[in-house]
Design an enzyme around this catalytic site. Structure first.
Site, PDB file in Angstrom:
ATOM      1  N   ASP A  51       0.659  -1.035  -0.027  1.00  0.00           N
ATOM      2  CA  ASP A  51      -0.247   0.149  -0.429  1.00  0.00           C
ATOM      3  C   ASP A  51       1.116   1.259  -0.044  1.00  0.00           C
ATOM      4  OD1 ASP A  51      -2.885   0.124   1.276  1.00  0.00           O
ATOM      5  OD2 ASP A  51      -1.997   2.580   0.969  1.00  0.00           O
ATOM      6  N   ASN A  90      -5.646  -4.477  -7.275  1.00  0.00           N
ATOM      7  CA  ASN A  90      -6.049  -3.814  -6.080  1.00  0.00           C
ATOM      8  C   ASN A  90      -6.685  -2.245  -5.949  1.00  0.00           C
ATOM      9  OD1 ASN A  90      -8.866  -3.791  -3.763  1.00  0.00           O
ATOM     10  ND2 ASN A  90      -7.110  -3.001  -2.570  1.00  0.00           N
ATOM     11  N   TYR A 135     -12.991   8.562 -13.832  1.00  0.00           N
ATOM     12  CA  TYR A 135     -12.697   6.574 -13.543  1.00  0.00           C
ATOM     13  C   TYR A 135     -13.026   5.951 -14.598  1.00  0.00           C
ATOM     14  CZ  TYR A 135     -13.767   3.524  -9.376  1.00  0.00           C
ATOM     15  OH  TYR A 135     -13.677   2.564  -8.611  1.00  0.00           O
TER      16      TYR A 135
HETATM   17  N1  NAD Z   1     -16.067   1.070  -3.151  1.00  0.00           N
HETATM   18  C1  NAD Z   1     -16.897   1.167  -4.283  1.00  0.00           C
HETATM   19  O1  NAD Z   1     -17.812   0.953  -3.966  1.00  0.00           O
HETATM   20  C2  NAD Z   1     -15.823   0.033  -5.198  1.00  0.00           C
HETATM   21  C3  NAD Z   1     -16.335  -0.384  -6.276  1.00  0.00           C
HETATM   22  C4  NAD Z   1     -16.128  -0.457  -7.358  1.00  0.00           C
HETATM   23  C5  NAD Z   1     -14.214  -0.807  -7.818  1.00  0.00           C
HETATM   24  N2  NAD Z   1     -13.816  -0.639  -6.593  1.00  0.00           N
HETATM   25  C6  NAD Z   1     -12.639  -0.512  -6.595  1.00  0.00           C
HETATM   26  O2  NAD Z   1     -12.151  -1.222  -5.142  1.00  0.00           O
HETATM   27  C7  NAD Z   1     -10.514  -0.940  -5.338  1.00  0.00           C
HETATM   28  C8  NAD Z   1     -10.509  -1.206  -3.542  1.00  0.00           C
HETATM   29  O3  NAD Z   1     -10.945   0.568  -3.032  1.00  0.00           O
HETATM   30  P1  NAD Z   1     -11.520   0.521  -2.017  1.00  0.00           P
HETATM   31  O4  NAD Z   1     -12.804   0.889  -2.046  1.00  0.00           O
HETATM   32  O5  NAD Z   1     -11.133  -0.605  -1.669  1.00  0.00           O
HETATM   33  O6  NAD Z   1     -11.018   1.871  -1.430  1.00  0.00           O
HETATM   34  P2  NAD Z   1      -9.789   2.314  -0.422  1.00  0.00           P
HETATM   35  O7  NAD Z   1      -9.760   3.318  -0.296  1.00  0.00           O
HETATM   36  O8  NAD Z   1     -10.572   1.682   1.016  1.00  0.00           O
HETATM   37  O9  NAD Z   1      -8.724   1.696  -0.262  1.00  0.00           O
HETATM   38  C9  NAD Z   1      -7.694   1.277  -1.286  1.00  0.00           C
HETATM   39  C10 NAD Z   1      -6.195   1.292  -0.551  1.00  0.00           C
HETATM   40  O10 NAD Z   1      -5.825   1.941  -2.172  1.00  0.00           O
HETATM   41  C11 NAD Z   1      -4.554   2.307  -1.315  1.00  0.00           C
HETATM   42  N3  NAD Z   1      -3.965   3.298  -2.586  1.00  0.00           N
HETATM   43  C12 NAD Z   1      -4.603   4.399  -3.211  1.00  0.00           C
HETATM   44  N4  NAD Z   1      -3.372   4.593  -4.086  1.00  0.00           N
HETATM   45  C13 NAD Z   1      -2.709   4.221  -4.128  1.00  0.00           C
HETATM   46  C14 NAD Z   1      -1.424   3.723  -5.219  1.00  0.00           C
HETATM   47  N5  NAD Z   1      -0.752   4.607  -4.994  1.00  0.00           N
HETATM   48  N6  NAD Z   1      -0.611   2.469  -4.378  1.00  0.00           N
HETATM   49  C15 NAD Z   1      -0.785   2.099  -3.868  1.00  0.00           C
HETATM   50  N7  NAD Z   1      -2.224   1.728  -2.860  1.00  0.00           N
HETATM   51  C16 NAD Z   1      -2.737   2.735  -2.900  1.00  0.00           C
HETATM   52  C17 NAD Z   1      -5.197   4.145  -0.206  1.00  0.00           C
HETATM   53  O11 NAD Z   1      -4.197   3.914   0.412  1.00  0.00           O
HETATM   54  C18 NAD Z   1      -6.148   2.227   0.261  1.00  0.00           C
HETATM   55  O12 NAD Z   1      -5.239   1.631   1.326  1.00  0.00           O
HETATM   56  C19 NAD Z   1     -10.375  -0.092  -6.458  1.00  0.00           C
HETATM   57  O13 NAD Z   1      -9.654  -0.011  -7.230  1.00  0.00           O
HETATM   58  C20 NAD Z   1     -11.955   1.210  -6.960  1.00  0.00           C
HETATM   59  O14 NAD Z   1     -11.376   1.818  -7.798  1.00  0.00           O
HETATM   60  C21 NAD Z   1     -14.414   0.541  -5.572  1.00  0.00           C
END
Ligand code: NAD
Length: 278
Positions: free
Chosen positions: A46, A100, A165
């Site tokens: 992360d 992810n 996005y």
């Molecule tokens: N939560 C939703 O509704 C949703 C829906 C569709 C897709 N997603 C996708 O799920 C994935 C995870 O997101 P989430 O919802 O768990 O969000 P989140 O913000 O809870 O977790 C994302 C994690 O990624 C880390 N991160 C951010 N930029 C980074 C980088 N440059 N390098 C390494 N780590 C980095 C952050 O520190 C965080 O720990 C993402 O790709 C997001 O687009 C989420």
């Protein structure tokens, strides 16, 4: 017909030697914990090392093995370093990579600066490209491996005010589909996860105009039809079955069907609905 050899790599989620990016929060953390429950060892990468370390502590509380590493997935050199360090930490070759890490971005097209676009593209699309680029050669060499790329329902829904996005997630889908076809003969499985709302920190960590960031977070926390834990379990189960797509919720499936049934009608429907909320 089983297109994959029996073992190893038959059930990629079991006893995996895994790397999960963005493992410090939300869906990434849930993937890491579920892999530990399935007997795997997990490198939790992360940009926020403290958050990754917290995930490792949770893995250890489950009796599993985890390692925290700092990595900005948008930077090729850091992902290359992750691929090398992961193998030495795990003491064995990596068998599963979960690309992810991602960030949220919203706003009207003309409100987004090119810097916003670059940030979103770097993390959400280049991050996944880097992950595939540095882990696929090792998988080919060992004769098996698995990749989960985290896309989104935004990979195909094309919702207004989410241009950057949407573009990144459509790219993740295209890359995953291509690699699934290209790497099947090498016994490398690919799954692309395409959820709608999942309650995580994505809105808090993202860049959204103030006028709707509170509303978006409220919707995420109160109206999501699933949890990050359920999404992680389902995706890993589908990977084990050799399936390419994971659309976890009913609305994700519905949008998928509508878009495929009539893309033009779907685009009109979106434009029509958008007029009423503006
Ligand atoms: N939560 C939703 O509704 C949703 C829906 C569709 C897709 N997603 C996708 O799920 C994935 C995870 O997101 P989430 O919802 O768990 O969000 P989140 O913000 O809870 O977790 C994302 C994690 O990624 C880390 N991160 C951010 N930029 C980074 C980088 N440059 N390098 C390494 N780590 C980095 C952050 O520190 C965080 O720990 C993402 O790709 C997001 O687009 C989420």
């Amino acid at each position: 017909m089983n297109l994959f050899s029996s073992s190893p790599g038959d059930k990629p989620s079991r006893q995996a030697k895994a790397v999960v990016t963005g493992a410090g929060s939300g869906i990434g953390r849930s993937f890491a914990l579920e892999l530990a429950r399935r007997g795997g060892a997990v490198v939790c990468a992360d940009i926020d090392l403290e958050a990754a370390q917290e995930t490792v502590t949770l893995i250890e509380e489950l009796g599993g093995k985890g390692f925290a590493l700092t990595c900005d997935v948008g930077k090729a050199a850091q992902v290359k370093n992750l691929s090398v360090k992961a193998q030495s930490l795990l003491g064995e070759p990596v068998t599963l990579v979960i690309n992810n890490a991602g960030v949220g971005m919203g706003g009207k097209f003309e409100e987004l600066s090119l810097k916003d676009w670059q940030w979103c593209m770097n993390v959400n699309l280049w991050g996944v490209i880097h992950g595939c680029h540095y882990f696929v050669p090792g998988f080919k060499q060992q004769g098996y491996g698995a990749i989960i790329n985290v896309g989104s329902a935004a990979s195909y829904t094309a919702a207004p005010e989410m241009s950057a996005y949407n573009v990144t997630k459509a790219g993740v889908m295209a890359l995953s589909e291509t690699l699934s076809a290209e790497l099947r003969k090498d016994n490398i499985r690919v799954n692309v996860l395409c959820p709608t709302l999942v309650p995580t920190n994505i809105i808090k960590n993202g860049r959204l105009p103030g006028r709707y960031s509170g509303m978006a977070d409220h919707a995420l926390m109160n109206y999501a039809m699933t949890t990050s834990e359920a999404v992680a379990k389902l995706t890993l189960n589908r990977l084990d079955k050799g399936l390419l797509y994971t659309t976890p919720q009913v609305d994700a499936k519905l949008f998928w069907l509508m878009k495929r049934a009539s893309p033009s009608l779907y685009a009109r429907f979106l434009g029509f609905s958008y007029r009423f909320v503006n």
